[in-house]
Write a protein that holds these residues in place. Structure first.
Motif, PDB file in Angstrom:
ATOM      1  N   ALA A  42       0.841  -1.202   0.000  1.00 16.71           N
ATOM      2  CA  ALA A  42       0.000   0.000   0.000  1.00 16.71           C
ATOM      3  C   ALA A  42       0.873   1.246   0.000  1.00 16.71           C
ATOM      4  O   ALA A  42       0.588   2.215  -0.713  1.00 16.71           O
ATOM      5  N   ASP A  43       1.961   1.230   0.791  1.00 17.50           N
ATOM      6  CA  ASP A  43       2.853   2.390   0.830  1.00 17.50           C
ATOM      7  C   ASP A  43       3.641   2.515  -0.474  1.00 17.50           C
ATOM      8  O   ASP A  43       3.872   3.619  -0.963  1.00 17.50           O
ATOM      9  N   VAL A  44       4.053   1.394  -1.053  1.00 18.98           N
ATOM     10  CA  VAL A  44       4.790   1.418  -2.322  1.00 18.98           C
ATOM     11  C   VAL A  44       3.943   2.091  -3.399  1.00 18.98           C
ATOM     12  O   VAL A  44       4.427   2.943  -4.150  1.00 18.98           O
ATOM     13  N   TYR A  45       2.667   1.754  -3.473  1.00 24.08           N
ATOM     14  CA  TYR A  45       1.821   2.321  -4.521  1.00 24.08           C
ATOM     15  C   TYR A  45       1.449   3.779  -4.267  1.00 24.08           C
ATOM     16  O   TYR A  45       1.047   4.477  -5.193  1.00 24.08           O
ATOM     17  N   ARG A  46       1.623   4.257  -3.040  1.00 34.04           N
ATOM     18  CA  ARG A  46       1.434   5.687  -2.756  1.00 34.04           C
ATOM     19  C   ARG A  46       2.695   6.488  -3.101  1.00 34.04           C
ATOM     20  O   ARG A  46       2.651   7.702  -3.194  1.00 34.04           O
ATOM     21  N   SER A  47       3.814   5.797  -3.258  1.00 34.95           N
ATOM     22  CA  SER A  47       5.093   6.475  -3.494  1.00 34.95           C
ATOM     23  C   SER A  47       5.193   7.024  -4.918  1.00 34.95           C
ATOM     24  O   SER A  47       4.352   6.740  -5.772  1.00 34.95           O
ATOM     25  N   LYS A  48       6.241   7.788  -5.147  1.00 35.03           N
ATOM     26  CA  LYS A  48       6.492   8.377  -6.467  1.00 35.03           C
ATOM     27  C   LYS A  48       7.456   7.539  -7.293  1.00 35.03           C
ATOM     28  O   LYS A  48       7.992   8.010  -8.294  1.00 35.03           O
ATOM     29  N   ALA A  51       6.589   2.953 -12.138  1.00 38.73           N
ATOM     30  CA  ALA A  51       5.753   1.740 -12.130  1.00 38.73           C
ATOM     31  C   ALA A  51       6.589   0.476 -12.186  1.00 38.73           C
ATOM     32  O   ALA A  51       6.261  -0.515 -11.518  1.00 38.73           O
ATOM     33  N   THR A  52       7.679   0.488 -12.949  1.00 38.78           N
ATOM     34  CA  THR A  52       8.524  -0.714 -13.051  1.00 38.78           C
ATOM     35  C   THR A  52       9.170  -1.042 -11.709  1.00 38.78           C
ATOM     36  O   THR A  52       9.284  -2.207 -11.348  1.00 38.78           O
ATOM     37  N   ALA A  53       9.579  -0.009 -10.966  1.00 39.95           N
ATOM     38  CA  ALA A  53      10.172  -0.225  -9.640  1.00 39.95           C
ATOM     39  C   ALA A  53       9.120  -0.755  -8.667  1.00 39.95           C
ATOM     40  O   ALA A  53       9.406  -1.637  -7.856  1.00 39.95           O
ATOM     41  N   LYS A  54       7.913  -0.224  -8.756  1.00 40.55           N
ATOM     42  CA  LYS A  54       6.828  -0.691  -7.881  1.00 40.55           C
ATOM     43  C   LYS A  54       6.547  -2.177  -8.125  1.00 40.55           C
ATOM     44  O   LYS A  54       6.394  -2.950  -7.193  1.00 40.55           O
TER      45      LYS A  54
END
Length: 134
Positions: A42-48, A51-54
């Protein structure tokens, strides 16, 4: 053995244990913790992050297990590989534990949240969550 000698011996033992920092209250992290994939994603997807890193991160999350025998050492197990690190307890107050890696001086600000804790992974600016296994 006289009662006063036994009492003196127990006091000496308690003083030595306290000085050695073996009481669990001295380190709220004592035990085994596992990365909480759901909370961290959830925190990863809120980050900047791109998309490939996520996507790459989500494949790795939820696998790390951390074991603290005390606040001066931690063992990290990820995909069958274990690494042990020496640590220094900088401070523990309320829900905050600050640990320092003496080899590189990096500090981790750990926020206790019930049976879980969170720590910011500084280079990525995301928060990873761990929950107590035992």
């Amino acid at each position: 053995m006289p009662k006063h000698a036994l009492a003196a011996g127990l006091c000496l033992l308690a003083a030595n244990l306290f000085a050695a920092g073996v009481f669990a209250d001295d380190c709220p992290l004592v035990g085994t913790w596992k990365s909480d994939k759901g909370k961290t994603i959830a925190d990863v997807y809120r980050s900047k992050l791109p998309a490939t890193a996520k996507t790459a991160l989500t494949k790795m999350l939820g696998k790390m297990v951390v074991e603290y025998p005390d606040c001066t050492q931690a063992s990290y197990t990820f995909e069958g590989q274990t690494t042990t690190s020496q640590l220094e307890l900088v401070s523990y107050s309320g829900n905050t534990v600050i640990l320092k890696d003496p080899t590189n001086g990096e500090e981790s600000n750990i926020q206790l949240e019930g049976d879980c804790y969170s720590v910011v992974m500084a280079p990525l600016a995301i928060t990873e969550y761990f929950c107590r296994v035992n």
